[in-house]
Design a protein around this motif. Structure first.
Motif, PDB file in Angstrom:
ATOM      1  N   PHE A 130       0.834  -1.204   0.000  1.00 17.48           N
ATOM      2  CA  PHE A 130       0.000   0.000   0.000  1.00 17.48           C
ATOM      3  C   PHE A 130       0.869   1.255   0.000  1.00 17.48           C
ATOM      4  O   PHE A 130       0.641   2.193  -0.774  1.00 17.48           O
ATOM      5  N   LEU A 131       1.905   1.279   0.854  1.00 20.86           N
ATOM      6  CA  LEU A 131       2.783   2.440   0.956  1.00 20.86           C
ATOM      7  C   LEU A 131       3.495   2.717  -0.361  1.00 20.86           C
ATOM      8  O   LEU A 131       3.648   3.878  -0.767  1.00 20.86           O
ATOM      9  N   GLU A 132       3.933   1.670  -1.043  1.00 22.03           N
ATOM     10  CA  GLU A 132       4.741   1.847  -2.244  1.00 22.03           C
ATOM     11  C   GLU A 132       3.926   2.288  -3.455  1.00 22.03           C
ATOM     12  O   GLU A 132       4.487   2.558  -4.517  1.00 22.03           O
ATOM     13  N   TYR A 133       2.613   2.372  -3.305  1.00 22.39           N
ATOM     14  CA  TYR A 133       1.760   2.919  -4.357  1.00 22.39           C
ATOM     15  C   TYR A 133       1.148   4.268  -3.967  1.00 22.39           C
ATOM     16  O   TYR A 133       0.462   4.893  -4.776  1.00 22.39           O
ATOM     17  N   LEU A 134       1.362   4.723  -2.744  1.00 21.54           N
ATOM     18  CA  LEU A 134       0.682   5.916  -2.244  1.00 21.54           C
ATOM     19  C   LEU A 134       1.408   7.206  -2.612  1.00 21.54           C
ATOM     20  O   LEU A 134       2.641   7.278  -2.505  1.00 21.54           O
ATOM     21  N   PRO A 135       0.674   8.251  -3.009  1.00 22.67           N
ATOM     22  CA  PRO A 135       1.271   9.589  -3.108  1.00 22.67           C
ATOM     23  C   PRO A 135       1.739  10.042  -1.722  1.00 22.67           C
ATOM     24  O   PRO A 135       1.167   9.647  -0.701  1.00 22.67           O
ATOM     25  N   SER A 136       2.770  10.862  -1.691  1.00 23.12           N
ATOM     26  CA  SER A 136       3.364  11.252  -0.403  1.00 23.12           C
ATOM     27  C   SER A 136       2.365  11.967   0.503  1.00 23.12           C
ATOM     28  O   SER A 136       2.376  11.775   1.724  1.00 23.12           O
ATOM     29  N   LYS A 137       1.460  12.769  -0.068  1.00 19.81           N
ATOM     30  CA  LYS A 137       0.513  13.509   0.773  1.00 19.81           C
ATOM     31  C   LYS A 137      -0.542  12.603   1.402  1.00 19.81           C
ATOM     32  O   LYS A 137      -1.261  13.023   2.311  1.00 19.81           O
ATOM     33  N   ASP A 138      -0.623  11.362   0.924  1.00 15.46           N
ATOM     34  CA  ASP A 138      -1.633  10.438   1.440  1.00 15.46           C
ATOM     35  C   ASP A 138      -1.035   9.285   2.243  1.00 15.46           C
ATOM     36  O   ASP A 138      -1.725   8.306   2.530  1.00 15.46           O
ATOM     37  N   GLN A 139       0.250   9.399   2.624  1.00 15.86           N
ATOM     38  CA  GLN A 139       0.884   8.311   3.367  1.00 15.86           C
ATOM     39  C   GLN A 139       0.249   8.077   4.735  1.00 15.86           C
ATOM     40  O   GLN A 139       0.379   6.985   5.301  1.00 15.86           O
ATOM     41  N   TRP A 140      -0.466   9.064   5.249  1.00 19.86           N
ATOM     42  CA  TRP A 140      -1.137   8.907   6.537  1.00 19.86           C
ATOM     43  C   TRP A 140      -2.204   7.814   6.487  1.00 19.86           C
ATOM     44  O   TRP A 140      -2.591   7.262   7.526  1.00 19.86           O
ATOM     45  N   LEU A 141      -2.632   7.443   5.280  1.00 24.97           N
ATOM     46  CA  LEU A 141      -3.643   6.394   5.137  1.00 24.97           C
ATOM     47  C   LEU A 141      -3.108   5.019   5.541  1.00 24.97           C
ATOM     48  O   LEU A 141      -3.887   4.109   5.815  1.00 24.97           O
ATOM     49  N   VAL A 142      -1.773   4.864   5.582  1.00 25.41           N
ATOM     50  CA  VAL A 142      -1.215   3.597   6.040  1.00 25.41           C
ATOM     51  C   VAL A 142      -1.585   3.367   7.502  1.00 25.41           C
ATOM     52  O   VAL A 142      -1.823   2.233   7.928  1.00 25.41           O
ATOM     53  N   THR A 143      -1.644   4.449   8.283  1.00 23.88           N
ATOM     54  CA  THR A 143      -2.089   4.338   9.677  1.00 23.88           C
ATOM     55  C   THR A 143      -3.564   3.952   9.747  1.00 23.88           C
ATOM     56  O   THR A 143      -3.960   3.100  10.545  1.00 23.88           O
ATOM     57  N   VAL A 144      -4.382   4.565   8.900  1.00 29.62           N
ATOM     58  CA  VAL A 144      -5.821   4.276   8.884  1.00 29.62           C
ATOM     59  C   VAL A 144      -6.082   2.829   8.489  1.00 29.62           C
ATOM     60  O   VAL A 144      -7.087   2.232   8.888  1.00 29.62           O
ATOM     61  N   LEU A 145      -5.159   2.242   7.716  1.00 27.21           N
ATOM     62  CA  LEU A 145      -5.308   0.852   7.283  1.00 27.21           C
ATOM     63  C   LEU A 145      -5.529  -0.086   8.471  1.00 27.21           C
ATOM     64  O   LEU A 145      -6.174  -1.131   8.343  1.00 27.21           O
ATOM     65  N   ALA A 146      -4.992   0.278   9.633  1.00 29.63           N
ATOM     66  CA  ALA A 146      -5.122  -0.566  10.821  1.00 29.63           C
ATOM     67  C   ALA A 146      -6.559  -0.657  11.325  1.00 29.63           C
ATOM     68  O   ALA A 146      -6.859  -1.483  12.197  1.00 29.63           O
ATOM     69  N   ALA A 147      -7.466   0.176  10.804  1.00 26.38           N
ATOM     70  CA  ALA A 147      -8.882   0.044  11.171  1.00 26.38           C
ATOM     71  C   ALA A 147      -9.410  -1.327  10.782  1.00 26.38           C
ATOM     72  O   ALA A 147     -10.316  -1.866  11.424  1.00 26.38           O
ATOM     73  N   TRP A 148      -8.828  -1.916   9.733  1.00 27.96           N
ATOM     74  CA  TRP A 148      -9.235  -3.260   9.323  1.00 27.96           C
ATOM     75  C   TRP A 148      -8.851  -4.292  10.381  1.00 27.96           C
ATOM     76  O   TRP A 148      -9.523  -5.317  10.514  1.00 27.96           O
ATOM     77  N   TRP A 149      -7.768  -4.041  11.092  1.00 31.08           N
ATOM     78  CA  TRP A 149      -7.376  -4.911  12.206  1.00 31.08           C
ATOM     79  C   TRP A 149      -8.500  -4.941  13.241  1.00 31.08           C
ATOM     80  O   TRP A 149      -8.907  -5.998  13.728  1.00 31.08           O
ATOM     81  N   GLY A 150      -9.019  -3.750  13.562  1.00 30.99           N
ATOM     82  CA  GLY A 150     -10.127  -3.664  14.507  1.00 30.99           C
ATOM     83  C   GLY A 150     -11.375  -4.353  13.992  1.00 30.99           C
ATOM     84  O   GLY A 150     -12.122  -4.960  14.757  1.00 30.99           O
ATOM     85  N   LEU A 151     -11.603  -4.271  12.676  1.00 31.15           N
ATOM     86  CA  LEU A 151     -12.769  -4.946  12.093  1.00 31.15           C
ATOM     87  C   LEU A 151     -12.643  -6.455  12.258  1.00 31.15           C
ATOM     88  O   LEU A 151     -13.628  -7.144  12.550  1.00 31.15           O
ATOM     89  N   GLY A 152     -11.419  -6.978  12.081  1.00 30.81           N
ATOM     90  CA  GLY A 152     -11.192  -8.407  12.300  1.00 30.81           C
ATOM     91  C   GLY A 152     -11.472  -8.806  13.740  1.00 30.81           C
ATOM     92  O   GLY A 152     -12.055  -9.863  14.008  1.00 30.81           O
ATOM     93  N   GLN A 153     -11.053  -7.946  14.679  1.00 33.07           N
ATOM     94  CA  GLN A 153     -11.340  -8.201  16.089  1.00 33.07           C
ATOM     95  C   GLN A 153     -12.846  -8.209  16.348  1.00 33.07           C
ATOM     96  O   GLN A 153     -13.351  -9.055  17.099  1.00 33.07           O
ATOM     97  N   LEU A 154     -13.554  -7.262  15.744  1.00 32.98           N
ATOM     98  CA  LEU A 154     -15.002  -7.187  15.936  1.00 32.98           C
ATOM     99  C   LEU A 154     -15.682  -8.441  15.399  1.00 32.98           C
ATOM    100  O   LEU A 154     -16.573  -9.001  16.063  1.00 32.98           O
ATOM    101  N   VAL A 155     -15.270  -8.893  14.225  1.00 32.41           N
ATOM    102  CA  VAL A 155     -15.852 -10.113  13.647  1.00 32.41           C
ATOM    103  C   VAL A 155     -15.620 -11.299  14.573  1.00 32.41           C
ATOM    104  O   VAL A 155     -16.522 -12.120  14.794  1.00 32.41           O
ATOM    105  N   ALA A 156     -14.413 -11.391  15.143  1.00 28.00           N
ATOM    106  CA  ALA A 156     -14.116 -12.474  16.083  1.00 28.00           C
ATOM    107  C   ALA A 156     -15.056 -12.417  17.281  1.00 28.00           C
ATOM    108  O   ALA A 156     -15.597 -13.444  17.722  1.00 28.00           O
ATOM    109  N   GLY A 157     -15.268 -11.214  17.811  1.00 27.31           N
ATOM    110  CA  GLY A 157     -16.173 -11.067  18.951  1.00 27.31           C
ATOM    111  C   GLY A 157     -17.615 -11.404  18.604  1.00 27.31           C
ATOM    112  O   GLY A 157     -18.328 -12.030  19.400  1.00 27.31           O
TER     113      GLY A 157
END
Length: 480
Positions: A130-157
């Motif tokens: 994801f990072l290696e395709y991102l424009p520099s001004k949008d690199q902060w989206l790599v942090t937002v990507l971790a929201a999917w981690w939380g979604l996986g946790q929610l599905v488990a619950g």
């Protein structure tokens, strides 16, 4: 690399990157799903199989994730990113489904390990691709990507809430001797999770045909393919791209010496020296070496703190519920699902904070997340009511993932592209190694007491200190 970054910035965000945001996010979700599923079903499976070593599944899942992180991480710098992207989730889904039909504890542990091997490499590749395709001004989206981690946790619950509460699927609720007929809830969780992961793996090869990242291709000396990939994206989404092959070749011809490959690879990619080349690349300068060491140390710390709190959270929640007069399975799994839900918005907040210099960039966000998590850990030990129990659990889950999500993004951002897979893979391998240690600690310690909570609080204090001395701040700069 400067020319490649210019071209990506010129193209900007397209649907190609947004598709990657979702498809790479699947890897995040599966990693957290696998990690929590084994802890959720362990009690029901133990009741049916009566094993001599109760924490065997935790060790099995972390062994699988450790070997997966090393295998897929190291191979990403040798054969490329797209192979792990295409096949890792498929491997995980097959063994996840088979795990639900396990006839005994040993076989269950084996299939859990093999499934985790497939999913364990995703966190190495998801951020890198994801990072290696991102424009520099949008690199902060790599942090937002971790929201999917939380979604996986929610599905488990939610799966636990759906399949472990009904008495007909859980012998501990019905009180009958445990067999497949009256204790199938944990098996249904595996079947359902495997089916979900299978759908995700198929989406990865049908929704998008991933091309090798231009930054990896540049490291290989494959200039023409890098230009072709960027021109393909620009043409498909009607974006400008002025990069040409002549511009790249003007930086230095790749003749027999293949200059870029000499620095990124050994004489033979398949020799043991290849690993040494990538490790050396992570310590090319004193500052880079310090950064690499501190990143690995941070992953080591969170690797112990996270499972001590989260993997053994069901046990602690149950005992807190008993102390507060709340003992039903319904309330325990409801609280578990709500706590996991809070880990979805926190990376989104962290990503927005990472864009602002008010919070001192990525390092400042990690410091804030770690210190607030530490404070709530200490406060949690003083819980006296059910409302406090739920509220503090949700707060810990929220702020813990502010730190964790930012660390996930920070790691690939500051690692050099040619060695990013190796550095990221070793970092996550350290994380998994400490997960194995946490299972051993839990075997000989009482996880129903507040002691693990105090340990976690102390670990987050150290993480905040380490974040403060990181030598690099990616905000405002472009990744290599």
């Amino acid at each position: 690399m400067h020319l490649i970054n210019n071209a990506i910035d010129e193209i900007g965000m397209t649907w190609y990157q947004w598709k990657l945001f979702c498809l790479n996010g699947f890897g995040y979700a599966v990693d957290s799903l696998m990690l929590l599923i084994q802890s959720i079903i362990a009690g029901s499976a133990r009741a049916e199989f009566n094993p001599s070593f109760h924490n065997g599944l935790t060790i099995a899942v972390y062994v699988g994730m450790l070997t997966g992180a090393l295998f897929w991480g190291l191979s990403a710098d040798v054969i490329g990113r797209k192979y792990a992207f295409n096949y890792s989730l498929l491997i995980s889904s097959v063994f996840c489904i088979v795990a639900g039909a396990s006839p005994n504890w040993i076989v269950l542990g084996l299939f859990v390990c093999l499934s985790a091997f497939g999913s364990g490499g995703n966190l190495v590749l998801d951020t890198a691709v994801f990072l290696e395709y991102l424009p520099s001004k949008d690199q902060w989206l790599v942090t937002v990507l971790a929201a999917w981690w939380g979604l996986g946790q929610l599905v488990a619950g939610l799966f636990a809430w759906a399949f472990l509460v009904p008495a007909k699927w859980n012998c501990s609720v019905s009180g009958d001797p445990c067999t497949w007929n009256n204790n199938a809830g944990w098996r249904y969780i595996w079947f359902t999770s495997g089916a979900l992961i299978l759908v995700m793996s198929l989406a990865r090869v049908t929704v998008i045909r991933l091309r090798e990242t231009p930054k990896y291709l540049i490291g290989e000396g494959r200039d023409e393919e890098a230009v072709e990939t960027l021109q393909f994206i620009a043409n498909k989404y009607h974006k400008p791209c002025s990069l040409t092959l002549d511009q790249l070749q003007a930086c230095g011809q790749f003749g027999q010496g293949r200059r870029a490959s000499v620095t990124a690879h050994a004489r033979s990619k398949w020799s043991p020296a290849e690993i040494g080349i990538h490790l050396k690349g992570l310590y090319q300068t004193r500052r880079l070496g310090l950064s690499t060491t501190l990143i690995w140390f941070s992953w080591l710390l969170i690797g112990l703190a996270y499972p001590l709190y989260n993997v053994f959270l069901p046990t602690y929640l149950a005992t807190r519920g008993a102390a507060l007069g709340e003992t039903s399975a319904y309330l325990n799994w409801r609280n578990y699902a709500l706590a996991n839900f809070c880990s979805i918005p926190s990376p989104i907040l962290a990503g927005l904070m990472c864009r602002s210099r008010i919070f001192w960039g990525r390092r400042g966000v990690m410091i804030i997340g770690a210190l607030i998590t530490m404070a709530f850990f200490f406060a949690y030990t003083q819980v006296r009511t059910e409302a406090q129990n739920l509220g503090f659990t949700m707060a810990i889950s929220f702020f813990l993932n502010v730190y964790y999500g930012t660390l996930y993004a920070y790691t690939p951002e500051v690692l050099p592209s040619a060695h990013r897979g190796t550095g990221n893979g070793i970092a996550i391998a350290f994380n998994r190694l400490m997960g194995i240690m946490s299972a051993i600690v839990a075997t000989y310690a009482n996880t129903s007491t507040p002691v693990p909570i105090y340990i976690c609080a102390a670990l987050f204090a150290v993480m905040a200190l380490v974040s403060a001395v990181f030598p690099f701040e990616p905000m405002g700069s472009r990744s290599s």
